[in-house]
Design an enzyme around this catalytic site. Sequence first.
Site, PDB file in Angstrom:
ATOM      1  N   LYS A   1       0.829  -1.206   0.000  1.00 33.90           N
ATOM      2  CA  LYS A   1       0.000   0.000   0.000  1.00 33.90           C
ATOM      3  C   LYS A   1       0.871   1.267   0.000  1.00 33.90           C
ATOM      4  O   LYS A   1       2.082   1.198   0.251  1.00 33.90           O
ATOM      5  CB  LYS A   1      -0.916  -0.023   1.236  1.00 33.90           C
TER       6      LYS A   1
ATOM      7  N   TYR B   1     -12.438  -2.422  -3.193  1.00 39.88           N
ATOM      8  CA  TYR B   1     -12.923  -2.452  -1.812  1.00 39.88           C
ATOM      9  C   TYR B   1     -14.449  -2.429  -1.739  1.00 39.88           C
ATOM     10  O   TYR B   1     -15.024  -2.013  -0.726  1.00 39.88           O
ATOM     11  CB  TYR B   1     -12.325  -1.289  -1.024  1.00 39.88           C
TER      12      TYR B   1
ATOM     13  N   ASN C   1      -1.730  -0.163   7.278  1.00 36.72           N
ATOM     14  CA  ASN C   1      -1.237  -1.493   7.651  1.00 36.72           C
ATOM     15  C   ASN C   1      -0.450  -2.185   6.544  1.00 36.72           C
ATOM     16  O   ASN C   1      -0.317  -3.403   6.520  1.00 36.72           O
ATOM     17  CB  ASN C   1      -2.395  -2.359   8.175  1.00 36.72           C
TER      18      ASN C   1
ATOM     19  N   HIS D   1      -2.000  -5.378   1.353  1.00 32.41           N
ATOM     20  CA  HIS D   1      -3.262  -6.059   1.049  1.00 32.41           C
ATOM     21  C   HIS D   1      -2.941  -7.440   0.494  1.00 32.41           C
ATOM     22  O   HIS D   1      -2.005  -7.586  -0.293  1.00 32.41           O
ATOM     23  CB  HIS D   1      -4.063  -5.283  -0.002  1.00 32.41           C
TER      24      HIS D   1
ATOM     25  N   GLU E   1      -9.475 -10.044  -8.169  1.00 29.92           N
ATOM     26  CA  GLU E   1      -8.561  -8.908  -8.023  1.00 29.92           C
ATOM     27  C   GLU E   1      -7.482  -8.920  -9.101  1.00 29.92           C
ATOM     28  O   GLU E   1      -7.109  -7.863  -9.625  1.00 29.92           O
ATOM     29  CB  GLU E   1      -7.966  -8.918  -6.608  1.00 29.92           C
TER      30      GLU E   1
HETATM   31  P1  IDP Z   1      -7.691  -6.942   5.285  1.00 25.31           P
HETATM   32  O1  IDP Z   1      -6.864  -5.862   4.621  1.00 25.31           O
HETATM   33  O2  IDP Z   1      -6.952  -7.567   6.422  1.00 25.31           O
HETATM   34  O3  IDP Z   1      -8.258  -7.927   4.313  1.00 25.31           O
HETATM   35  P2  IDP Z   1     -10.376  -5.791   5.432  1.00 25.31           P
HETATM   36  O4  IDP Z   1     -11.380  -6.100   6.477  1.00 25.31           O
HETATM   37  O5  IDP Z   1     -10.607  -6.339   4.059  1.00 25.31           O
HETATM   38  O6  IDP Z   1      -8.932  -6.200   5.978  1.00 25.31           O
HETATM   39  O7  IDP Z   1     -10.298  -4.204   5.344  1.00 25.31           O
HETATM   40  C1  IDP Z   1      -9.607  -3.583   4.277  1.00 25.31           C
HETATM   41  C2  IDP Z   1      -8.742  -2.482   4.841  1.00 25.31           C
HETATM   42  O8  IDP Z   1      -9.591  -1.473   5.378  1.00 25.31           O
HETATM   43  C3  IDP Z   1      -7.868  -2.915   6.015  1.00 25.31           C
HETATM   44  O9  IDP Z   1      -6.627  -3.436   5.594  1.00 25.31           O
HETATM   45  C4  IDP Z   1      -7.697  -1.638   6.794  1.00 25.31           C
HETATM   46  O10 IDP Z   1      -6.646  -0.840   6.244  1.00 25.31           O
HETATM   47  C5  IDP Z   1      -9.011  -0.920   6.551  1.00 25.31           C
HETATM   48  N1  IDP Z   1      -9.942  -1.133   7.674  1.00 25.31           N
HETATM   49  C6  IDP Z   1     -10.618  -2.273   7.961  1.00 25.31           C
HETATM   50  N2  IDP Z   1     -11.393  -2.111   9.045  1.00 25.31           N
HETATM   51  C7  IDP Z   1     -11.223  -0.821   9.436  1.00 25.31           C
HETATM   52  C8  IDP Z   1     -11.763  -0.043  10.507  1.00 25.31           C
HETATM   53  O11 IDP Z   1     -12.579  -0.509  11.318  1.00 25.31           O
HETATM   54  N3  IDP Z   1     -11.337   1.251  10.592  1.00 25.31           N
HETATM   55  C9  IDP Z   1     -10.457   1.785   9.716  1.00 25.31           C
HETATM   56  N4  IDP Z   1      -9.921   1.098   8.697  1.00 25.31           N
HETATM   57  C10 IDP Z   1     -10.295  -0.204   8.548  1.00 25.31           C
HETATM   58 MG    MG Z   2      -9.679  -7.712   2.821  1.00 24.70          MG
END
Ligand code: IDP
Ligand code: MG
Length: 136
Positions: free
Chosen positions: A9, A49, A113, A116, A127
């Site tokens: 990212k 997303y 984080n 992805h 994807e």
């Molecule tokens: P993942 O990246 O571990 O698959 P997902 O649930 O698909 O997680 O969420 C996509 C991205 O959205 C996450 O990597 C994170 O950066 C962001 N995200 C997910 N949940 C939250 C939240 O509750 N608050 C803020 N950002 C979130």
């Molecule tokens: Mg995800």
Amino acid sequence: MERTFVIVKPDGVERRLIGEIISRLEKKSLSVVAAELRTIDRATAEQHYGEHAGKAFFDSLVAFITRSPALLLVIEGPSDTWKIVRTLMGVTNPAEAAPGTIRGDLAVAMTENLIHGSDSAESAAREIALFFPQLA
Ligand code: IDP
Ligand code: MG
């Protein structure tokens, strides 16, 4: 062989962690089969997303993933490649991600984080087709 889709990212590119992250995937014996540094456009980000559309963090998530170049990767391994990558990544919230994982070792914030990875074989196919239509 089975392929999955990974994004280093914008925060990972900005923090100069491309090498570190690819190194962890390669040391696990996974292969990079496609790579492109690209600023993701808004429409593609919203589609990628789509499962999160309507959630409180959706707009900031799209703004974040499109803010500067990201490294798009297609990663190949023998089988269950998406699962292997998810294990190396650690859980979504870096505060809870185990030491030894990419998020556990290198990140502190849910919103930044670093990486992805597709969450199933079906997501990987969708994807890869979205970001690398020539490979689908
Ligand atoms: P993942 O990246 O571990 O698959 P997902 O649930 O698909 O997680 O969420 C996509 C991205 O959205 C996450 O990597 C994170 O950066 C962001 N995200 C997910 N949940 C939250 C939240 O509750 N608050 C803020 N950002 C979130
Ligand atoms: Mg995800």
